[in-house]
Scaffold this motif. Structure first.
Motif, short mmCIF file in Angstrom:
data_model
loop_
_atom_site.label_atom_id
_atom_site.label_comp_id
_atom_site.label_asym_id
_atom_site.label_seq_id
_atom_site.Cartn_x
_atom_site.Cartn_y
_atom_site.Cartn_z
N SER A 252 0.82 -1.21 0.00
CA SER A 252 0.00 0.00 0.00
C SER A 252 0.86 1.27 0.00
N LEU A 253 1.98 1.25 0.74
CA LEU A 253 2.85 2.42 0.76
C LEU A 253 3.47 2.66 -0.62
N ARG A 268 5.09 14.46 -2.49
CA ARG A 268 4.57 13.36 -1.67
C ARG A 268 4.97 12.00 -2.24
N ALA A 269 5.10 11.93 -3.54
CA ALA A 269 5.56 10.66 -4.13
C ALA A 269 6.96 10.32 -3.65
N CYS A 270 7.84 11.31 -3.59
CA CYS A 270 9.21 11.07 -3.13
C CYS A 270 9.23 10.70 -1.65
N ILE A 271 8.37 11.34 -0.85
CA ILE A 271 8.32 11.00 0.57
C ILE A 271 7.89 9.55 0.76
N ALA A 272 6.87 9.11 0.00
CA ALA A 272 6.38 7.74 0.12
C ALA A 272 7.44 6.74 -0.34
N LEU A 273 8.17 7.05 -1.41
CA LEU A 273 9.21 6.14 -1.91
C LEU A 273 10.35 6.02 -0.90
N ALA A 274 10.74 7.14 -0.30
CA ALA A 274 11.83 7.12 0.69
C ALA A 274 11.42 6.32 1.91
N GLU A 275 10.18 6.51 2.38
CA GLU A 275 9.73 5.77 3.56
C GLU A 275 9.60 4.28 3.24
N PHE A 276 9.20 3.97 2.01
CA PHE A 276 9.08 2.56 1.63
C PHE A 276 10.45 1.86 1.68
N SER A 277 11.45 2.49 1.08
CA SER A 277 12.79 1.87 1.05
C SER A 277 13.38 1.74 2.44
N GLU A 278 13.05 2.68 3.34
CA GLU A 278 13.59 2.65 4.69
C GLU A 278 12.85 1.65 5.58
N THR A 279 11.51 1.58 5.43
CA THR A 279 10.70 0.71 6.29
C THR A 279 10.68 -0.73 5.80
N TYR A 280 10.70 -0.91 4.47
CA TYR A 280 10.59 -2.26 3.91
C TYR A 280 11.76 -2.53 2.94
N PRO A 281 12.98 -2.57 3.43
CA PRO A 281 14.13 -2.80 2.55
C PRO A 281 14.08 -4.18 1.88
N ALA A 282 13.52 -5.16 2.57
CA ALA A 282 13.44 -6.50 1.98
C ALA A 282 12.51 -6.51 0.77
N LEU A 283 11.42 -5.79 0.86
CA LEU A 283 10.49 -5.72 -0.28
C LEU A 283 11.10 -4.89 -1.42
N ALA A 284 11.83 -3.83 -1.05
CA ALA A 284 12.43 -2.96 -2.07
C ALA A 284 13.49 -3.70 -2.88
N SER A 285 14.10 -4.71 -2.28
CA SER A 285 15.12 -5.47 -3.00
C SER A 285 14.65 -6.87 -3.35
N GLY A 286 13.40 -7.15 -3.09
CA GLY A 286 12.87 -8.49 -3.35
C GLY A 286 11.60 -8.47 -4.18
N GLN A 289 10.71 -5.16 -5.98
CA GLN A 289 11.85 -4.39 -6.49
C GLN A 289 11.57 -3.75 -7.84
N SER A 290 11.02 -4.50 -8.77
CA SER A 290 10.77 -3.95 -10.12
C SER A 290 9.76 -2.80 -10.07
N GLN A 291 8.72 -2.94 -9.26
CA GLN A 291 7.72 -1.86 -9.15
C GLN A 291 8.33 -0.63 -8.47
N TYR A 292 9.15 -0.86 -7.46
CA TYR A 292 9.80 0.24 -6.75
C TYR A 292 10.72 1.02 -7.70
N GLU A 293 11.54 0.31 -8.47
CA GLU A 293 12.47 0.99 -9.38
C GLU A 293 11.71 1.68 -10.51
N ALA A 294 10.61 1.11 -10.97
CA ALA A 294 9.82 1.73 -12.03
C ALA A 294 9.21 3.06 -11.54
N ASN A 295 8.74 3.09 -10.31
CA ASN A 295 8.19 4.32 -9.77
C ASN A 295 9.29 5.38 -9.54
N ARG A 296 10.44 4.94 -9.10
CA ARG A 296 11.55 5.88 -8.88
C ARG A 296 11.96 6.54 -10.19
N SER A 297 11.88 5.79 -11.27
CA SER A 297 12.31 6.34 -12.56
C SER A 297 11.34 7.39 -13.11
#
Length: 302
Positions: A252-253, A268-286, A289-297
């Motif tokens: 959801s984040l 707000r998009a950047c705030i949510a992305l930063a909090e996601f990578s900090e709170t859920y590092p396992a999901l961000a790299s697991g 990961q593809s959805q996280y990197e696509a949104n960052r781009s």
């Protein structure tokens, strides 16, 4: 009475009293003296009435006496206070009538809502499907100031009816899980309005169920996939804040960041992305990961 008239009356009274004083204080010897004395007394009383209008028991006895009235004097208090009280009573009675009418309307509304809920529950228990939600197309406008009448919702097409009726509702020992699964099937079939209706009912009636975190997240996705990012954002945020350890809180984040990108809210998009990578590092790299990197781009964050 003028001062001169009053003085003349006093003079006459004095003359009458003087005449009485000079009379012999012996009993009259004949009838003429008796008649003369009575006449003088009558003249004195007449003078007293002129000088002292209304009479006074100290000078003469009134010829006509009246019994004192035992009836209390009429009240002189103004009736304004009584009028005000009656006006206030009328106002209270009117207010009470309005409140009674309002209570009856509320009771009727609650009854209709209760019947509607019972109908939906009965339909769910029997495996019936939701009523198809027709799409509403707004009437076009040819000018900024032109007033248009909103188009009436069209009934569902035969194709949509068939599509909704083709979605079977599970029947297991976990009725709440069946409600969620039915909403998932509607979303999977891209019947987004029906999925939104079903999932909203599920999360409101089962906020503590283990599927609740899935339901809130999927409800947000049903709105987002339907092009309604503004309606999707509150559900993503609620699911993350409700239980950050929930099975779909991280999803959801990340979807919240995606929703902010769709709304062109880069901050707000950047705030949510930063909090996601900090709170859920396992999901961000697991798994995500593809959805996280696509949104960052899609955004440029500092």
């Amino acid at each position: 009475m003028t001062f001169g008239s009053f003085s003349r009356h006093l003079s006459l009274l004095g003359a009458g009293l003087a005449l009485l004083a000079t009379s012999t204080p012996v009993l009259p010897q004949d009838g003429n003296d008796e008649a003369r004395l009575r006449r003088l007394e009558a003249e004195v009383r007449a003078l007293q009435r002129k000088v002292f209008p209304g009479g006074d028991g100290r000078f003469f006895e009134p010829e006509i006496s009246a019994e004192p009235s035992t009836r209390p004097a009429a009240p002189t208090t103004s009736t304004t206070a009584v009028t005000d009280i009656l006006t206030r009573l009328d106002a209270l009675e009117t207010q009470l009538q309005r409140q009674t009418a309002l209570n009856e309307e509320n009771t009727n509304t609650i009854r209709l809502l209760t019947e509607r809920i019972e109908t939906l529950e009965s339909a769910g228990a029997s495996g019936s499907v939701l009523t198809p939600v027709p799409a509403v197309t707004p009437a076009p406008t040819s000018g900024a100031t032109r007033s248009v009448t909103p188009a009436k919702p069209a009934g569902p097409s035969p194709e949509r009816l068939a599509a909704v009726q083709g979605i079977a509702k599970p029947q297991t020992d976990d009725a709440a899980d069946d409600e969620y699964s039915y909403g998932f099937r509607l979303w999977e079939a891209r019947l987004y309005p029906e999925a939104q209706q079903q999932l909203t009912m599920f999360v409101e009636q089962n906020p503590k169920h283990w599927r609740a975190t899935y339901g809130r997240n999927l409800l947000g996705r049903a709105y987002l996939d339907d092009g309604k990012a503004k309606e999707a954002a509150p559900w993503f945020l609620k699911n993350y804040q409700e239980d950050k350890t929930g099975a779909r809180a991280g999803d959801s984040l990340l979807y919240l960041a995606e929703t902010m990108i769709a709304m062109k809210d880069t901050s707000r998009a950047c705030i949510a992305l930063a909090e996601f990578s900090e709170t859920y590092p396992a999901l961000a790299s697991g798994r995500l990961q593809s959805q996280y990197e696509a949104n960052r781009s899609k955004v440029k964050c500092n």
